[in-house]
Design a protein around this motif. Sequence first.
Motif, PDB file in Angstrom:
ATOM      1  N   ARG A  68      30.949  38.401  -8.937  1.00 12.89           N
ATOM      2  CA  ARG A  68      29.330  38.585  -9.892  1.00 12.89           C
ATOM      3  C   ARG A  68      28.638  36.802  -9.467  1.00 12.89           C
ATOM      4  O   ARG A  68      27.659  37.056 -10.122  1.00 12.89           O
ATOM      5  CB  ARG A  68      29.267  38.616 -10.897  1.00 12.89           C
ATOM      6  CG  ARG A  68      29.574  40.066 -10.894  1.00 12.89           C
ATOM      7  CD  ARG A  68      29.972  40.536 -12.750  1.00 12.89           C
ATOM      8  NE  ARG A  68      31.189  42.048 -12.623  1.00 12.89           N
ATOM      9  CZ  ARG A  68      32.052  42.113 -11.903  1.00 12.89           C
ATOM     10  NH1 ARG A  68      33.068  40.849 -12.259  1.00 12.89           N
ATOM     11  NH2 ARG A  68      32.459  43.328 -12.358  1.00 12.89           N
ATOM     12  N   ALA A  69      29.233  35.869  -8.533  1.00 13.33           N
ATOM     13  CA  ALA A  69      28.173  34.661  -8.981  1.00 13.33           C
ATOM     14  C   ALA A  69      26.660  34.695  -8.252  1.00 13.33           C
ATOM     15  O   ALA A  69      26.434  34.102  -7.612  1.00 13.33           O
ATOM     16  CB  ALA A  69      29.522  34.389  -8.211  1.00 13.33           C
ATOM     17  N   CYS A  70      26.744  35.832  -7.344  1.00 12.87           N
ATOM     18  CA  CYS A  70      25.098  35.369  -6.548  1.00 12.87           C
ATOM     19  C   CYS A  70      24.833  37.320  -7.016  1.00 12.87           C
ATOM     20  O   CYS A  70      24.924  38.448  -5.545  1.00 12.87           O
ATOM     21  CB  CYS A  70      25.590  36.224  -4.308  1.00 12.87           C
ATOM     22  SG  CYS A  70      26.578  34.274  -4.272  1.00 12.87           S
ATOM     23  N   MET A 304      32.939  33.302  -2.494  1.00 12.87           N
ATOM     24  CA  MET A 304      32.155  33.563  -3.836  1.00 12.87           C
ATOM     25  C   MET A 304      33.019  34.800  -4.082  1.00 12.87           C
ATOM     26  O   MET A 304      32.952  35.349  -5.602  1.00 12.87           O
ATOM     27  CB  MET A 304      31.058  33.926  -4.439  1.00 12.87           C
ATOM     28  CG  MET A 304      29.968  32.920  -3.685  1.00 12.87           C
ATOM     29  SD  MET A 304      30.569  31.483  -4.714  1.00 12.87           S
ATOM     30  CE  MET A 304      29.373  32.023  -6.059  1.00 12.87           C
ATOM     31  N   LYS A 594      31.013  33.674 -17.345  1.00 15.86           N
ATOM     32  CA  LYS A 594      29.796  33.333 -17.676  1.00 15.86           C
ATOM     33  C   LYS A 594      28.795  33.739 -18.603  1.00 15.86           C
ATOM     34  O   LYS A 594      27.958  33.136 -18.998  1.00 15.86           O
ATOM     35  CB  LYS A 594      28.717  33.011 -16.451  1.00 15.86           C
ATOM     36  CG  LYS A 594      28.439  34.344 -15.831  1.00 15.86           C
ATOM     37  CD  LYS A 594      27.298  34.275 -14.722  1.00 15.86           C
ATOM     38  CE  LYS A 594      27.294  36.248 -13.889  1.00 15.86           C
ATOM     39  NZ  LYS A 594      26.228  36.271 -15.249  1.00 15.86           N
ATOM     40  N   GLU A 741      26.294  29.432 -10.036  1.00 15.53           N
ATOM     41  CA  GLU A 741      25.775  30.873 -11.260  1.00 15.53           C
ATOM     42  C   GLU A 741      26.302  30.212 -12.182  1.00 15.53           C
ATOM     43  O   GLU A 741      25.525  31.564 -12.884  1.00 15.53           O
ATOM     44  CB  GLU A 741      26.477  31.747 -10.139  1.00 15.53           C
ATOM     45  CG  GLU A 741      26.898  33.066 -10.881  1.00 15.53           C
ATOM     46  CD  GLU A 741      27.923  33.464 -11.405  1.00 15.53           C
ATOM     47  OE1 GLU A 741      27.790  34.340 -12.102  1.00 15.53           O
ATOM     48  OE2 GLU A 741      28.914  32.955 -12.041  1.00 15.53           O
ATOM     49  N   SER A 742      27.136  29.664 -13.086  1.00 16.77           N
ATOM     50  CA  SER A 742      27.486  30.000 -14.429  1.00 16.77           C
ATOM     51  C   SER A 742      25.917  29.427 -15.297  1.00 16.77           C
ATOM     52  O   SER A 742      26.300  29.661 -16.814  1.00 16.77           O
ATOM     53  CB  SER A 742      28.302  29.139 -14.929  1.00 16.77           C
ATOM     54  OG  SER A 742      28.413  27.749 -14.494  1.00 16.77           O
ATOM     55  N   PRO A 746      18.351  29.411 -15.344  1.00 18.19           N
ATOM     56  CA  PRO A 746      19.099  29.228 -13.100  1.00 18.19           C
ATOM     57  C   PRO A 746      17.983  28.423 -13.295  1.00 18.19           C
ATOM     58  O   PRO A 746      16.892  27.599 -13.838  1.00 18.19           O
ATOM     59  CB  PRO A 746      18.405  29.994 -13.178  1.00 18.19           C
ATOM     60  CG  PRO A 746      17.740  31.450 -13.751  1.00 18.19           C
ATOM     61  CD  PRO A 746      17.858  31.117 -15.032  1.00 18.19           C
ATOM     62  N   SER A 811      19.481  33.696  -4.216  1.00 21.26           N
ATOM     63  CA  SER A 811      19.593  34.905  -4.893  1.00 21.26           C
ATOM     64  C   SER A 811      20.552  34.063  -6.302  1.00 21.26           C
ATOM     65  O   SER A 811      20.945  34.527  -7.941  1.00 21.26           O
ATOM     66  CB  SER A 811      21.253  35.810  -4.859  1.00 21.26           C
ATOM     67  OG  SER A 811      22.259  35.154  -4.526  1.00 21.26           O
ATOM     68  N   LEU A 812      20.928  32.783  -6.163  1.00 12.17           N
ATOM     69  CA  LEU A 812      21.841  31.771  -7.365  1.00 12.17           C
ATOM     70  C   LEU A 812      20.492  30.735  -7.948  1.00 12.17           C
ATOM     71  O   LEU A 812      20.509  30.716  -9.099  1.00 12.17           O
ATOM     72  CB  LEU A 812      22.420  30.869  -7.149  1.00 12.17           C
ATOM     73  CG  LEU A 812      24.118  30.908  -5.923  1.00 12.17           C
ATOM     74  CD1 LEU A 812      24.513  30.623  -5.315  1.00 12.17           C
ATOM     75  CD2 LEU A 812      25.087  31.834  -7.219  1.00 12.17           C
ATOM     76  N   ARG A 815      16.775  34.391  -9.684  1.00 11.19           N
ATOM     77  CA  ARG A 815      17.396  35.362 -10.699  1.00 11.19           C
ATOM     78  C   ARG A 815      16.679  36.293 -11.234  1.00 11.19           C
ATOM     79  O   ARG A 815      15.930  35.461 -12.375  1.00 11.19           O
ATOM     80  CB  ARG A 815      18.860  34.540 -11.421  1.00 11.19           C
ATOM     81  CG  ARG A 815      19.938  34.040 -10.591  1.00 11.19           C
ATOM     82  CD  ARG A 815      20.750  34.074 -11.876  1.00 11.19           C
ATOM     83  NE  ARG A 815      21.572  32.933 -12.340  1.00 11.19           N
ATOM     84  CZ  ARG A 815      22.153  31.942 -13.230  1.00 11.19           C
ATOM     85  NH1 ARG A 815      21.255  32.589 -14.232  1.00 11.19           N
ATOM     86  NH2 ARG A 815      21.804  30.642 -12.934  1.00 11.19           N
TER      87      ARG A 815
END
Length: 843
Positions: A68-70, A304, A594, A741-742, A746, A811-812, A815
């Motif tokens: 789910r990181a991206c 990822m 996250k 991502e966490s 963002p 995407s990171l 968001r």
Amino acid sequence: MAITGDDVSLDQIVPISQDFTLKEVFPDGELYILGSDVTVQLDTVELSLVFQLPFGSHTRIFLQEVARACPGLDSAPQDPQFLWLSRYRCTEPQLESPTPGAWNSAPGGSNCDNSRPNGKGLLVDPSSRGQDKPENLLTRQTKSKSEITDMVRSSTITVSDKAHILTMQKFGLRDTIVKSHLVQKEEDYTYIQNFRFFVGTYNVNGQSPKEGLRPWLSHGIQAPDVYCVGFQELDLSKEAFFFHDTPKEEEWFKAVSEGLHPDAKYAKVKLIRLVGIMLLLYVKQEHAAYISEVEAETVGTGIMGRMGNKGGVAIRFQFHNTSICVVNSHLAAHTEEFERRNQDYKDICSRMQFCQVDPSLPPLTISRHDVILWLGDLNYRIEELDVEKVKKLIEEKAFQTLYAYDQLKIQVAAKTVFEGFTEGELTFQPTYKYDTGSDDWDTSEKCRAPAWCDRILWKGKNITQLSYQSHMALKTSDHKPVSSEFDIGVKVINEELYRKTLEEIVRSLDKMENASIPSVSLSKREFYFQNVKYMQLQVESFKIHNGQVPCQFEFINKPDEESYCKQWLNANPSKGFLLPDSDIEIELELFVNKTTATKLNSGEDKIEDILVLHLDRGKDYFLSVSGNYLPSCFGSPIHTLCYMREPILDLPPEVISELTLMPVQTEDDGSRLETPMDIPKELWMMVDYLYRNAVQQEDLFQQPGLRLEFEHIRDCLDTGMIDNLSASNHSVAEALLLFLESLPEPVICNSAYHNCLESAGNYPASKQVISTLPTFHKNVFNYLMAFLQELLKNSAKNHLDENILASIFGSLLLRNPAGDQKLEMTEKKKAQEFIHQFLCNPL
């Protein structure tokens, strides 16, 4: 004529369609369909046939999270909610006489809510045919063709209503007990019958079909009953990688359909694709009525744990009374990466999950099938020998001597992968790597050593391999296709013996109707999880022992709570049933991601929970869960980390809490003793490591790292022991992406999201938007852009370009404030276009 599958094909193979006319194909108008929603025109009457179609825990949950990181790259990005354990309460239990298929021994099929987190790292648009996920599963019918035809022709009841009645499942306690007894007595009412299976794998190197496939699929063999055909590297374009669509799917589907054995007619059961990994399943028409519980799933194991350039796809189904799972995988490349290949295999095994018909049962894994057929480009190479020695042994046809150096053979012998699987003898020369269009070994600059990359293995009883060969005649790719034929013994039901067995079970069950209230004993009721870390699974288990009354159990919600446990906890299974004097082990899985890390860092949440275990018609049992969480830079806000000059684990909890709860817009007003850093030190540590070691690293940010190395990197960052950091460049790169991502907010704050999309394509306007960000966020953005530009200066070595980096980081850094809401493709492209500007222009 019998047809089955999620998509329907008619005649030899008729192109897939949701609307088709039967008259031209079947003049008599008779049809027996098992499949998904299909509109059928029969003469002048149009009927709507609505048929219901049928997760190593550490690996599973870790990769559910990294997958789910991206969020911008995920077709349905969600945090793990384990929704397959969602609440389910039956109506009053009733026992209908089940068909043999309905009570089949090896469960499968889908009755899951389609909001279930896929956790599989899908890069395939769910609206595409290859990614269709039915919500329900059709129970296999045992009615005769004439009965079905009568049903279709009936004017007194609509087809859809009849179909609903026939396929409706009732899962009461009594039903479950009957099913369990039928499983135990399966040998009393089944016999073994052999069927011919063709299994083929072909890495097509991104090419379109240039030659017929019959030399591979049907030449010199009898017509198979079942075809399992897999492809890898179907499309190597960036569009396929990032946006999921490819015309190559239809091209190769058509080529396969035309290459099937001419002496039989086949129905397509299922097509499933993950970027370039595609699997097709066909059966002879006469067998279609005996195919049921068809489910398909995908697992991405690329960067990822998500990117679908590597990973696996699988189709499981029931053939008569035998459960079969077919897996097509493309594992990590490069000779030295055998450990990564091992990890990819384990990830696919643990994360590939198929929902069952009975929603009270946990999903099926690959291993829980009678027969497993595993094919694909497994990418294991020949080690310790130089290229010329390998070629010399091939020329001498000394395949067994060469096989001693085969990595897959070595890893299987060490029991690190494919334990319990069998592979036939390799009597053909390696299938990789050739110059495209020839039978000549690779003459490129890299001059890859030949290897048996393309393999077929199997697991199960009553399986006889008849052939295992490569097909040198096909020259489209730098790989040669491989095939294997099997005779597989399938359990077929004797209907008379089945009914007799069922009657005996029901009679014995009637005697238990007035039994007393169920009661169980628990081996443990208090659980403590010590030193919980970010994205590192901890598991505690206990046993439930049942007394003398069959019982159904379930963890239930506490008053005013939406789930039976907190988000960082999961019970596996969370519901089920127990026969008298039987046991079941329950695992409590604690995993911080996250979504939950920030509140655990701040102290707003603690590792504390109470679980309520409820018995149907019985009492409730209470379980206490507690523990301690070790705060981490992962899940901490940017501005918080900028004020932490010491490692986070060296700070008192109250300081961590204060800094974590500090508003994002806080600027240094001079009231604090220490001046904040311009960017988080943890971010600098990872970027500096990559700048010093990895600017020329091939496939940086595209090849995954190793899980144990991520845990080591996290610990080094949280303790400040950066001098102890020892990890591959790919692991550090993946850790950087997971760090970004966490972030709870963002890098480009949510408030600026829409302005960024609007200014995409206008660089001055885009720079103006960045200038409005809080100082720490603006610093981080500019620092990352400068680093990525430095990587692009080395693109000849690392093979990166602006589009790849914009897709990954877009995407990171940017968001959607809506969180898990699915993004439109235009929105994803605008986010990537926004980042792309900063990679191509002076900062």
